[in-house]
Design an enzyme around this catalytic site. Structure first.
Site: not given
Length: 638
Positions: A109, A111, A386, A436
């Site tokens: 889906g 890009l 991430e 955290h």
């Protein structure tokens, strides 16, 4: 012959898009030549034996053009004509931004994401090959990833190619459909990078630019790519909407169907009659597996166990008694790290951290770390990537033959939300460890203090969000993850140590419901106030409780997983959630209003924090024992 096939593929793509009255004809018209030559001469997949461990993979990162893959599946009788006619229709096999299946290798889906997903699949295959390839290469397949200009503009593509080049995941072949057009027009005004130099600087082999309509050059580029000792980028120069008289070379052909006149002129360009020849699909020879089983029997048994998703049972009782004393009044990230060390005994358990291993406490000194050209380990240093990390998790978790985790701070989950959606849509199993968990990260300031993140995570369907308080809750969260089939989960953990050992007797049957009475008070129906909280926030709740319990009958509920609680029977939910309830949570989540509680008081965080000590922040947010006692007394007297 191949020329006839290619033009016929273009026509079927156009007709399917016209019938659906929506779609993206420009890309499949432009890449039909490069896609078809790959399919017929280099793509190795046996659709009669979809579980063949050495099948190649095709991931189309610019997934709006996936109709071309559907058409080739139709021409080879894997899909039927009705499937093609149902393009983009409800519950069809051809939804156009497809979810993952045994035929379609990954969801394609948003890009750029397909690049990271494909690299994750490539990494998984390199890990498997390092572990199981003996004298026979059971795993030597290729991952073919299609991308366009838009994919390479997305930041996650740079994360992906950087990671892939640094680790030299050389079974990756990235096919770049360079047509110089995106939705807003010619890309020369806003995307004019030197792609060759960019990829070369990240340890990639670059082939091209190649004319996307020169069959001999296309064939030679693929042949060269499969022999490369590095991940390879092939740049193909193509024309969007190829042979459309008035719309080729323009952005108007990207995402809209043709009018009658244009369609008629296209048909004139493409009309050819021919006899179709079916592709003979590659099949991994059975004699290889017979030889492997005979000569490497124990490796064969281990491989068979992993591929069939048979997970070794964990002795929970032993873990509980071995670790309980070590987990008294510790941070939940520390508690989880001790449990993790026990789970690492499962050989298919793979994961890592985005440059925060020492903070997330996810690393184990006994595990080998995966390094460049060295894939025997099971721990991955993702670097500060991430978004890419969560897409690698997607790739690793395809086919459900790995247990996969990754970790970072809760506040950085924002980088990962789009990938988390894709994983949830595709019904894959993965665990995301977010540490955290509250504003109690002190001097790091508001940029590192999660306020709205847990709210966002709870909104994602099929995603279990666990925020455990103590050792037994954390252990149960890990057990749930091991038993999940088509769901992923987030584990929200604290940085700071806190008091979490006020009670030692637990009713497991109640705990597994996601919300339960934690203070074991049997005068529930005589309670004057219910306090509901989760995770490290329960520490202050108990401080208040011990002060007030001499005078009032107060119930404390630990709701460590809303999603789990919502699945319980109505009777249980009515008993647990009723009367007066004070809810305390260090986030701005308003999920609590859906429970239709008659008298609800919500003490949460409605503003960003400041840099300062934990005590300063508690006062700033009114999360103090004194303030909570005042609120409790007010509610009791209502």
């Amino acid at each position: 012959m191949i020329y006839n096939i290619i033009n016929n593929i273009r026509l079927i793509c156009i007709k399917a898009i016209q019938k659906s009255k929506s779609g993206h004809p420009g890309m499949p018209m432009g890449i039909s030549d490069i896609f078809t030559i790959l399919w017929y001469y280099f793509y190795k997949k046996n659709f009669k034996f979809l579980n063949d461990i050495n099948n190649d993979k095709i991931i189309i990162s610019n997934g709006h053009g996936v109709i071309i893959q559907y058409v080739l599946l139709y021409l080879n009788k894997i899909y039927n004509l009705n499937d093609i006619k149902q393009l983009r229709k409800f519950n069809s096999k051809t939804p156009a931004h497809p979810e993952i299946s045994k035929i379609i290798d990954a969801s394609t889906g948003p890009l750029g994401q397909g690049i990271g997903i494909g690299i994750g699949i490539g990494l998984k295959n390199k890990i498997f090959s390092s572990k199981f390839n003996k004298k026979i290469n059971l795993f030597n397949n290729k991952i073919w990833i299609f991308c366009g200009d838009g994919c390479l503009m997305e930041g996650v593509s740079t994360e992906s190619i950087s990671f892939c080049g640094n680790y030299n995941i050389k079974n990756i072949i990235l096919i770049y459909d360079s047509n110089n057009i995106s939705i807003d027009g010619e890309i020369k005004h806003y995307f004019f990078e030197n792609i060759n130099n960019k990829f070369n600087s990240m340890n990639w082999n670059v082939i091209g630019p190649i004319n996307g309509y020169n069959y001999l050059e296309i064939y030679k580029s693929y042949k060269k790519a499969i022999k490369s000792y590095f991940p390879t980028l092939i740049i193909f120069k193509t024309i969007i909407g190829f042979l459309s008289p008035n719309k080729s070379y323009t952005n108007s052909v990207h995402g809209s169907i043709f009018n009658f006149t244009e369609l008629k002129n296209i048909y004139k360009n493409f009309f050819i009659s021919y006899k179709y020849k079916k592709k003979i699909f590659f099949c991994n020879k059975k004699k290889y597996l017979i030889y492997y089983k005979k000569n490497f029997f124990f490796s064969y048994l281990e491989l068979n166990r992993i591929l069939n998703n048979i997970v070794f049972k964990i002795n929970i009782i032993n873990i509980f008694y071995n670790l309980f004393k070590k987990c008294i009044n510790k941070s939940s990230r520390f508690i989880s790290s001790l449990i993790l060390k026990k789970i690492y005994k499962i050989n298919e358990f793979i994961g890592g951290s985005a440059d925060l291993s020492s903070s997330n406490l996810t690393i184990n000194s006994k595990l080998n770390i995966i390094k460049k050209n060295f894939f025997i380990g099971r721990y991955i240093n993702f670097g500060v990537r991430e978004f890419l990390m969560s897409l690698i998790n997607y790739g690793l978790s395809t086919e459900n033959n790995n247990l996969v985790f990754c970790s970072t701070f809760l506040v950085f989950s924002n980088y990962m939300i789009s990938a988390l959606r894709s994983i949830a849509i595709s019904k894959l199993k993965s665990i995301f460890i977010f540490t955290h968990d509250s504003f109690l990260v002190g001097e790091d300031g508001p940029t590192h203090q999660p306020i709205e993140q847990i709210t966002i995570l709870r909104k994602i369907p099929r995603l279990y969000v666990f925020r455990p308080y103590n050792f037994i809750e954390t252990l149960i969260c890990w057990l749930f993850f091991l038993k999940l089939k088509k769901n992923s989960c987030c584990l929200i953990l604290s940085r700071q140590n806190y008091n979490n050992n006020f009670f030692n007797i637990y009713n497991i049957k109640k705990i597994i419901k996601g919300c339960y009475i934690i203070n074991n008070n049997f005068n529930y129906f005589k309670s004057e106030l219910i306090i509901l909280s989760s995770g490290s926030d329960l520490e202050i709740v108990f401080e208040c409780y011990f002060y007030l319990k001499k005078y009032f009958n107060i119930i404390i509920l630990s709701m460590y997983c809303n999603f789990l609680f919502d699945k319980q029977k109505k009777n249980y939910k009515k008993i647990i959630i009723n009367k007066k309830i004070l809810i305390l949570e260090s986030s701005n989540d308003d999920i609590w209003y859906k429970y239709n509680i008659k008298k609800l008081f919500l003490l949460n965080v409605k503003k960003y924090g400041k840099s300062g000590s934990n005590n300063d922040l508690k006062n700033f947010f009114n999360f103090t024992k004194k303030n909570l006692i005042k609120i409790c007394l007010y509610l009791i007297n209502l």
